[in-house]
Motif scaffolding. Structure first.
Motif, PDB file in Angstrom:
ATOM      1  N   PHE A  58       0.992  -1.190  -0.091  1.00 56.52           N
ATOM      2  CA  PHE A  58       0.002  -0.029  -0.046  1.00 56.52           C
ATOM      3  C   PHE A  58       0.809   1.204  -0.110  1.00 56.52           C
ATOM      4  O   PHE A  58       0.555   2.353  -0.689  1.00 56.52           O
ATOM      5  CB  PHE A  58      -0.953   0.044   1.204  1.00 56.52           C
ATOM      6  CG  PHE A  58      -1.844   1.040   1.248  1.00 56.52           C
ATOM      7  CD1 PHE A  58      -3.021   1.095   0.574  1.00 56.52           C
ATOM      8  CD2 PHE A  58      -1.616   2.398   1.958  1.00 56.52           C
ATOM      9  CE1 PHE A  58      -4.141   1.900   0.634  1.00 56.52           C
ATOM     10  CE2 PHE A  58      -2.688   3.294   1.755  1.00 56.52           C
ATOM     11  CZ  PHE A  58      -3.940   3.206   1.188  1.00 56.52           C
ATOM     12  N   LEU A  59       2.136   1.212   0.880  1.00 59.96           N
ATOM     13  CA  LEU A  59       2.710   2.551   0.779  1.00 59.96           C
ATOM     14  C   LEU A  59       3.349   2.695  -0.502  1.00 59.96           C
ATOM     15  O   LEU A  59       3.511   3.975  -1.022  1.00 59.96           O
ATOM     16  CB  LEU A  59       4.002   2.293   2.012  1.00 59.96           C
ATOM     17  CG  LEU A  59       5.356   3.284   1.780  1.00 59.96           C
ATOM     18  CD1 LEU A  59       4.764   4.564   2.382  1.00 59.96           C
ATOM     19  CD2 LEU A  59       6.124   2.639   2.852  1.00 59.96           C
TER      20      LEU A  59
ATOM     21  N   GLU B 158      -3.316  -9.947  -0.981  1.00 67.68           N
ATOM     22  CA  GLU B 158      -3.240  -9.068  -0.054  1.00 67.68           C
ATOM     23  C   GLU B 158      -4.345  -7.945  -0.551  1.00 67.68           C
ATOM     24  O   GLU B 158      -4.392  -7.576  -1.791  1.00 67.68           O
ATOM     25  CB  GLU B 158      -1.937  -8.130   0.086  1.00 67.68           C
ATOM     26  CG  GLU B 158      -0.909  -9.062   1.031  1.00 67.68           C
ATOM     27  CD  GLU B 158      -0.612 -10.365   0.730  1.00 67.68           C
ATOM     28  OE1 GLU B 158      -0.658 -11.298   1.485  1.00 67.68           O
ATOM     29  OE2 GLU B 158       0.048 -10.489  -0.487  1.00 67.68           O
ATOM     30  N   ILE B 159      -5.012  -7.362   0.583  1.00 68.65           N
ATOM     31  CA  ILE B 159      -5.987  -6.142   0.254  1.00 68.65           C
ATOM     32  C   ILE B 159      -5.837  -5.182   1.481  1.00 68.65           C
ATOM     33  O   ILE B 159      -5.749  -5.447   2.597  1.00 68.65           O
ATOM     34  CB  ILE B 159      -7.649  -6.709   0.346  1.00 68.65           C
ATOM     35  CG1 ILE B 159      -7.610  -7.955  -0.524  1.00 68.65           C
ATOM     36  CG2 ILE B 159      -8.568  -5.681  -0.003  1.00 68.65           C
ATOM     37  CD1 ILE B 159      -8.967  -8.639  -0.016  1.00 68.65           C
ATOM     38  N   ALA B 160      -5.421  -3.862   0.836  1.00 69.03           N
ATOM     39  CA  ALA B 160      -5.384  -2.743   1.762  1.00 69.03           C
ATOM     40  C   ALA B 160      -6.442  -1.529   1.311  1.00 69.03           C
ATOM     41  O   ALA B 160      -6.418  -1.313   0.056  1.00 69.03           O
ATOM     42  CB  ALA B 160      -3.960  -2.461   1.937  1.00 69.03           C
ATOM     43  N   TYR B 161      -6.648  -0.667   2.299  1.00 72.49           N
ATOM     44  CA  TYR B 161      -7.500   0.400   1.786  1.00 72.49           C
ATOM     45  C   TYR B 161      -6.977   1.719   2.838  1.00 72.49           C
ATOM     46  O   TYR B 161      -6.899   1.400   4.007  1.00 72.49           O
ATOM     47  CB  TYR B 161      -8.976  -0.047   2.187  1.00 72.49           C
ATOM     48  CG  TYR B 161      -9.901   1.222   1.865  1.00 72.49           C
ATOM     49  CD1 TYR B 161     -10.625   1.320   0.716  1.00 72.49           C
ATOM     50  CD2 TYR B 161     -10.097   2.096   3.127  1.00 72.49           C
ATOM     51  CE1 TYR B 161     -11.622   2.560   0.655  1.00 72.49           C
ATOM     52  CE2 TYR B 161     -11.057   3.176   2.967  1.00 72.49           C
ATOM     53  CZ  TYR B 161     -11.691   3.256   1.749  1.00 72.49           C
ATOM     54  OH  TYR B 161     -12.711   4.339   1.553  1.00 72.49           O
TER      55      TYR B 161
ATOM     56  N   GLU C  87      -0.611   7.048   4.164  1.00 76.53           N
ATOM     57  CA  GLU C  87       0.395   6.044   3.631  1.00 76.53           C
ATOM     58  C   GLU C  87       0.185   4.644   4.479  1.00 76.53           C
ATOM     59  O   GLU C  87       0.676   3.677   4.098  1.00 76.53           O
ATOM     60  CB  GLU C  87       1.832   6.582   3.942  1.00 76.53           C
ATOM     61  CG  GLU C  87       2.187   7.944   2.963  1.00 76.53           C
ATOM     62  CD  GLU C  87       3.485   8.152   3.071  1.00 76.53           C
ATOM     63  OE1 GLU C  87       4.380   7.632   3.800  1.00 76.53           O
ATOM     64  OE2 GLU C  87       3.720   8.860   1.877  1.00 76.53           O
ATOM     65  N   GLU C  88      -0.474   5.018   5.772  1.00 77.37           N
ATOM     66  CA  GLU C  88      -0.559   3.509   6.368  1.00 77.37           C
ATOM     67  C   GLU C  88      -2.077   3.226   6.268  1.00 77.37           C
ATOM     68  O   GLU C  88      -2.947   4.204   6.487  1.00 77.37           O
ATOM     69  CB  GLU C  88      -0.338   3.786   7.734  1.00 77.37           C
ATOM     70  CG  GLU C  88      -0.576   2.749   8.799  1.00 77.37           C
ATOM     71  CD  GLU C  88       0.574   1.662   8.477  1.00 77.37           C
ATOM     72  OE1 GLU C  88       0.376   0.406   8.959  1.00 77.37           O
ATOM     73  OE2 GLU C  88       1.698   1.682   8.022  1.00 77.37           O
ATOM     74  N   PRO C  89      -2.366   2.100   5.713  1.00 72.22           N
ATOM     75  CA  PRO C  89      -3.953   1.838   5.235  1.00 72.22           C
ATOM     76  C   PRO C  89      -4.637   1.746   6.665  1.00 72.22           C
ATOM     77  O   PRO C  89      -4.268   1.355   7.748  1.00 72.22           O
ATOM     78  CB  PRO C  89      -3.654   0.429   4.784  1.00 72.22           C
ATOM     79  CG  PRO C  89      -2.654  -0.176   5.048  1.00 72.22           C
ATOM     80  CD  PRO C  89      -1.482   1.077   5.499  1.00 72.22           C
TER      81      PRO C  89
ATOM     82  N   ALA D 277       5.317  -2.208  -6.223  1.00 75.03           N
ATOM     83  CA  ALA D 277       4.525  -3.303  -5.320  1.00 75.03           C
ATOM     84  C   ALA D 277       5.239  -3.554  -3.923  1.00 75.03           C
ATOM     85  O   ALA D 277       6.255  -2.599  -3.308  1.00 75.03           O
ATOM     86  CB  ALA D 277       4.429  -4.620  -6.178  1.00 75.03           C
ATOM     87  N   LEU D 278       5.361  -4.594  -3.489  1.00 70.93           N
ATOM     88  CA  LEU D 278       5.901  -4.883  -2.116  1.00 70.93           C
ATOM     89  C   LEU D 278       7.552  -4.514  -2.248  1.00 70.93           C
ATOM     90  O   LEU D 278       8.051  -3.914  -1.265  1.00 70.93           O
ATOM     91  CB  LEU D 278       5.836  -6.420  -1.798  1.00 70.93           C
ATOM     92  CG  LEU D 278       6.428  -6.964  -0.582  1.00 70.93           C
ATOM     93  CD1 LEU D 278       5.932  -6.021   0.761  1.00 70.93           C
ATOM     94  CD2 LEU D 278       6.406  -8.473  -0.480  1.00 70.93           C
ATOM     95  N   ARG D 279       8.272  -4.906  -2.904  1.00 66.53           N
ATOM     96  CA  ARG D 279       9.703  -4.753  -3.036  1.00 66.53           C
ATOM     97  C   ARG D 279       9.954  -3.004  -2.945  1.00 66.53           C
ATOM     98  O   ARG D 279      10.874  -2.819  -2.265  1.00 66.53           O
ATOM     99  CB  ARG D 279      10.321  -5.198  -4.194  1.00 66.53           C
ATOM    100  CG  ARG D 279      10.572  -6.803  -4.025  1.00 66.53           C
ATOM    101  CD  ARG D 279      11.268  -7.418  -5.432  1.00 66.53           C
ATOM    102  NE  ARG D 279      10.550  -7.452  -6.679  1.00 66.53           N
ATOM    103  CZ  ARG D 279       9.598  -8.349  -6.849  1.00 66.53           C
ATOM    104  NH1 ARG D 279       9.594  -9.377  -6.291  1.00 66.53           N
ATOM    105  NH2 ARG D 279       8.953  -8.165  -8.163  1.00 66.53           N
TER     106      ARG D 279
END
Length: 310
Positions: free
Chosen positions: A117-118, A142-145, A149-151, A294-296
């Motif tokens: 998400f970040l 993964e799901i974030a909302y 910057e922090e979901p 993405a994650l990396r």
């Protein structure tokens, strides 16, 4: 400085090298990838066997040599669901540490969602408003909302494309009954989490990351990766729904012929499509945008933030 992230995932072990400093956009300098399929090397007890650990050690050693060759000053190594959920995870981590000196940090599913998400937030900026972010990996979804910057909400579900293919789609092409059963399973799992997100209100922008979503978007007509990072790429649910039955009837070899589908992921693109379709349907998403970060990149950005605060 030159930073490296070593991502031990369910499908691949990927070293990404970037030139970066706090407050600047990380610039990719080198990518080193090996298909390991850790999620498929688990034995009946859910452990990564000796052969699998030996392969992991060899791949990590190769990545370390690549990082050294490219002048990496700071390496951030981490592992995701395949190692996290292995019944012998502590032994695997100890063997990798003793053999290579690399101390893999095992990310929780929620941490994966937050870091992804970040990355998406930094890519699109504050003007994107409230973001809903979806990421399909080899082992998990993964799901974030959120709007910061922090979901505000972040979950990880055991719906990775590699995991589901190995466990539930044995045929090539798969049996239609197996496909229907997987579709039901996926939607049941996702439906349990929808309420947690819907109470937060409708998102302003829906974004997807990961190789699975990128390949699905490419199949559905999105621009090739060669056209650059900054070309907008979308995936429409209508297009995806049309492709799912076609993918169901194809063999792995036939899927390899589709635009953008790599040989290593052709077998699991159907499971990924079922997860993507289920998520878009249950969350009421007609169209989403593909984010190249993405994650990396999230791990890199968090590391840079910490360096900037030192």
């Amino acid at each position: 400085m030159r930073l490296g992230v070593l991502d031990v995932g369910s499908n691949t072990v990927h070293l990404l090298v970037v030139d970066a400093h706090p407050g600047a956009c990380p610039l990719p300098a080198h990518s080193h990838k090996a298909d390991l399929r850790l999620a498929q090397l688990l034995d009946d007890d859910g452990a990564i066997g000796t052969e699998g650990v030996d392969k992991l050690i060899a791949v990590v050693e190769d990545a370390l040599r690549a990082a050294e060759d490219k002048g990496v000053e700071d390496l951030v190594p981490f592992a995701t669901s395949a190692v996290r959920e292995a019944t012998n995870a502590d032994d695997v981590l100890a063997r990798v540490r003793d053999a290579t000196g690399v101390r893999l940090q095992v990310l929780s599913g929620a941490e994966e969602a937050r870091l992804t998400f970040l990355a998406v937030r930094r890519w699109f900026g504050w003007s994107a408003g409230k973001l809903l972010v979806l990421d399909i990996g080899g082992g998990s979804l993964e799901i974030a909302y959120g709007m910061d910057e922090e979901p505000d909400a972040a979950v990880s579900l055991p719906l990775g494309a590699g995991r589901l293919t190995a466990a539930r789609l044995p045929g090539d092409p798969p049996d239609p009954e197996d496909v229907r059963a997987l579709r039901r399973h996926v939607r049941t799992e996702i439906a349990r989490t929808v309420g947690e997100f819907s109470r937060l209100g409708a998102p302003d922008h829906v974004v997807a990351t990961s190789k699975t979503f990128k390949q699905l978007a490419r199949i559905a007509g999105a621009a090739r990766s060669a056209e650059g990072l900054y070309v907008q790429r979308e995936l429409k649910r209508e297009s995806l729904e049309a492709w799912v039955p076609r993918l169901s009837g194809m063999t792995t070899a036939q899927r390899c012929e589709l635009p953008g589908v790599s040989e290593g992921r052709a077998a699991q693109i159907l499971a990924g499509a079922l997860v993507a379709e289920g998520a878009m349907d249950l969350f009421g998403v007609e169209s989403l945008e593909i984010c190249p970060w993405a994650l990396r990149e999230g791990v890199i950005l968090r590391r840079l933030d910490h360096m900037g605060g030192d």
